[in-house]
Design a protein around this motif. Structure first.
Motif, short mmCIF file in Angstrom:
data_model
loop_
_atom_site.label_atom_id
_atom_site.label_comp_id
_atom_site.label_asym_id
_atom_site.label_seq_id
_atom_site.Cartn_x
_atom_site.Cartn_y
_atom_site.Cartn_z
N SER A 214 0.83 -1.21 0.00
CA SER A 214 0.00 0.00 0.00
C SER A 214 0.87 1.26 0.00
O SER A 214 0.58 2.22 -0.73
CB SER A 214 -0.93 0.00 1.22
N ILE A 215 1.91 1.26 0.82
CA ILE A 215 2.81 2.42 0.85
C ILE A 215 3.49 2.60 -0.50
O ILE A 215 3.61 3.72 -1.02
CB ILE A 215 3.86 2.25 1.97
N TYR A 216 3.91 1.49 -1.10
CA TYR A 216 4.59 1.53 -2.40
C TYR A 216 3.69 2.14 -3.48
O TYR A 216 4.13 2.99 -4.27
CB TYR A 216 5.01 0.12 -2.79
N LYS A 217 2.44 1.73 -3.50
CA LYS A 217 1.53 2.18 -4.54
C LYS A 217 0.95 3.57 -4.26
O LYS A 217 0.70 4.33 -5.19
CB LYS A 217 0.40 1.17 -4.72
N MET A 218 0.70 3.88 -2.99
CA MET A 218 0.00 5.11 -2.65
C MET A 218 0.95 6.28 -2.36
O MET A 218 0.57 7.45 -2.52
CB MET A 218 -0.91 4.89 -1.45
N GLY B 159 4.97 5.83 -2.58
CA GLY B 159 6.10 5.71 -3.50
C GLY B 159 7.05 4.61 -3.11
O GLY B 159 7.05 4.11 -1.98
N LYS B 160 7.87 4.22 -4.07
CA LYS B 160 8.82 3.12 -3.88
C LYS B 160 9.85 3.44 -2.82
O LYS B 160 10.17 2.61 -1.98
CB LYS B 160 9.51 2.81 -5.22
N LYS B 161 10.38 4.66 -2.85
CA LYS B 161 11.43 5.01 -1.90
C LYS B 161 10.92 4.96 -0.46
O LYS B 161 11.61 4.45 0.43
CB LYS B 161 11.96 6.41 -2.22
N THR B 162 9.71 5.44 -0.24
CA THR B 162 9.13 5.42 1.11
C THR B 162 8.90 4.00 1.59
O THR B 162 9.15 3.67 2.75
CB THR B 162 7.80 6.20 1.13
N ALA B 163 8.42 3.12 0.71
CA ALA B 163 8.20 1.72 1.08
C ALA B 163 9.51 1.04 1.45
O ALA B 163 9.58 0.27 2.41
CB ALA B 163 7.52 0.97 -0.07
N ILE B 164 10.58 1.34 0.70
CA ILE B 164 11.89 0.75 1.00
C ILE B 164 12.39 1.27 2.34
O ILE B 164 12.91 0.50 3.16
CB ILE B 164 12.88 1.08 -0.13
N ILE B 165 12.24 2.58 2.56
CA ILE B 165 12.67 3.15 3.84
C ILE B 165 11.93 2.50 5.00
O ILE B 165 12.54 2.08 5.99
CB ILE B 165 12.43 4.68 3.85
N TYR B 166 10.62 2.37 4.86
CA TYR B 166 9.80 1.81 5.95
C TYR B 166 10.21 0.37 6.25
O TYR B 166 10.47 0.02 7.40
CB TYR B 166 8.33 1.88 5.55
N GLY B 167 10.26 -0.48 5.22
CA GLY B 167 10.58 -1.88 5.45
C GLY B 167 12.00 -2.09 5.92
O GLY B 167 12.25 -2.88 6.84
N LEU B 168 12.95 -1.37 5.33
CA LEU B 168 14.36 -1.58 5.66
C LEU B 168 14.69 -1.05 7.05
O LEU B 168 15.39 -1.73 7.82
CB LEU B 168 15.23 -0.89 4.61
N VAL B 169 14.20 0.14 7.37
CA VAL B 169 14.50 0.72 8.70
C VAL B 169 13.93 -0.15 9.81
O VAL B 169 14.60 -0.40 10.81
CB VAL B 169 13.96 2.17 8.79
N ILE B 170 12.70 -0.63 9.63
CA ILE B 170 12.09 -1.46 10.66
C ILE B 170 12.85 -2.77 10.82
O ILE B 170 13.10 -3.24 11.94
CB ILE B 170 10.61 -1.72 10.34
N SER B 171 13.26 -3.39 9.71
CA SER B 171 14.01 -4.65 9.78
C SER B 171 15.35 -4.45 10.47
O SER B 171 15.73 -5.24 11.35
CB SER B 171 14.22 -5.22 8.37
#
Length: 364
Positions: free
Chosen positions: A269-273, A275-287
């Protein structure tokens, strides 16, 4: 065999959707009611900046809501589209499941005070870290495109005061025809992928291999948990079982934090709504953050860590949590799942229609 595998995926996906659909529908309604009542100009003034105070406001707002990560998707996306910057939006979406008040009560009873304290401290730090990184690295995705122009246009148009009822109707119309339609498409697709992950890696598999500290590294645990849907409340007994099976406290806290804070439907949802960069930031930072917390937890508590298995405390904690936990009857859960699925069908109908039209042209 293939049909049985596909059936298991479908059943797992339906179970996941049933567990989240009520919160999704609730969040759609809340987002719609707030959409025109709290104007974009007000959101932009409060959360449309890179100040630490905006991240703090979003974090406190998120931690007060006893809902899981999927329930935060409509609210977080609505914040962003109403004028909030990426930093406060991500802080809100991270704080809500990790600092869920019901989950903290269960955590104390099932995991013990040490892991609960770690979860609270780390859960409060995570929104600030992800908010600051999001504000500084998201680039063009920092705010919704053309946001300032829309706010200026809306301010010029609203020369007359609009009745509250009209604002509520307009917001619900937006939620039904825009927010819910678009988000439900990505949520259902994410649930199907989540069903695949749960079929390939069922709880019994995870408990067996995560219970053996030599089998999976903390980094693998963080990645696996980030992809799975892990309910912040419902999976705490499972985390306690992992520890009882021999998993390190660091592996358990990593699995809990990464799993509760993100999942495939949310990332999609973050990726589509946004952007790609925000989705990567969210998933990577949390991991990375969950991995780091797990590593530090092992350094602090091991060796000599003893699982907090105190049945009197467990009973009291579950009883206390149940007082705050709102659950719908099973028929209503299926009804909410059906509503979300209808939004999904509405979203894909135009593309399916075009697909059949093109196939028909090719066969002529």
């Amino acid at each position: 065999m293939l049909l049985g595998f596909l059936k298991d995926i479908l059943l797992s996906s339906i179970n996941l959707l049933n567990g989240t659909s009520s919160w999704l529908v609730f969040s759609y309604i809340i987002a719609g009611l707030l959409h025109d009542v709290i104007t974009p100009a007000r959101f932009h003034k409060s959360l449309g900046n890179t100040k630490i105070s905006s991240i703090l406001k979003a974090t406190i707002s998120g931690m007060c809501l006893p809902i899981c990560s999927c329930g935060t998707i409509p609210l977080g996306i609505s914040l962003y589209y109403s004028g909030a910057y990426v930093g406060p939006t991500l802080a809100f979406m991270a704080s809500t499941p990790v600092l869920n008040p019901i989950a903290l009560i269960l955590s104390y009873g099932l995991l013990g005070k040490e892991l609960t304290m770690i979860n609270v401290v780390a859960g409060f730090l995570l929104p600030f870290i992800i908010g600051i990184i999001g504000n500084n690295l998201s680039g063009d995705e920092l705010r919704k495109p053309n946001l300032e122009e829309e706010i200026m246009s809306a301010s010029l148009e609203q020369t007359e005061s609009i009745p509250l009822l009209e604002k509520l109707k307009s917001g619900i119309h937006w939620a039904i025809h825009d927010l819910a339609t678009v988000l439900s498409k990505y949520v259902v697709l994410g649930m199907l992928f989540g069903g695949f992950i749960l079929t390939v890696f069922p709880d019994s598999f995870i408990q067996k291999y995560l219970g053996n500290p030599s089998m999976l590294s903390l980094w693998n645990v963080a990645i696996l948990a980030a992809l799975m849907y892990v309910c912040a409340v419902g999976h705490i007994p499972f985390i306690a079982a992992l520890i009882a099976s021999g998993a390190s406290p660091g592996a358990a806290i990593t699995f809990l934090m990464a799993g509760a804070a993100t999942n495939i439907p949310e990332l999609l949802s973050i990726y589509k709504m946004i952007g790609k960069k925000t989705a990567i930031i969210y998933g990577l930072v949390i991991s990375i953050f969950a991995f780091s917390v797990g590593y530090l937890t092992n350094l602090w508590l091991m060796p000599g860590f003893e699982p907090a298995i105190n049945f009197n405390r467990i009973d009291r904690s579950i009883e206390s949590a149940n007082k705050f936990l709102f659950t719908l009857p099973e028929p209503l859960k299926y009804l909410c799942s059906f509503i979300v699925f209808l939004f999904f069908l509405k979203a894909i109908y135009p593309k399916v229609k075009d697909l059949f039209r093109n196939l028909a042209k090719q066969t002529r």
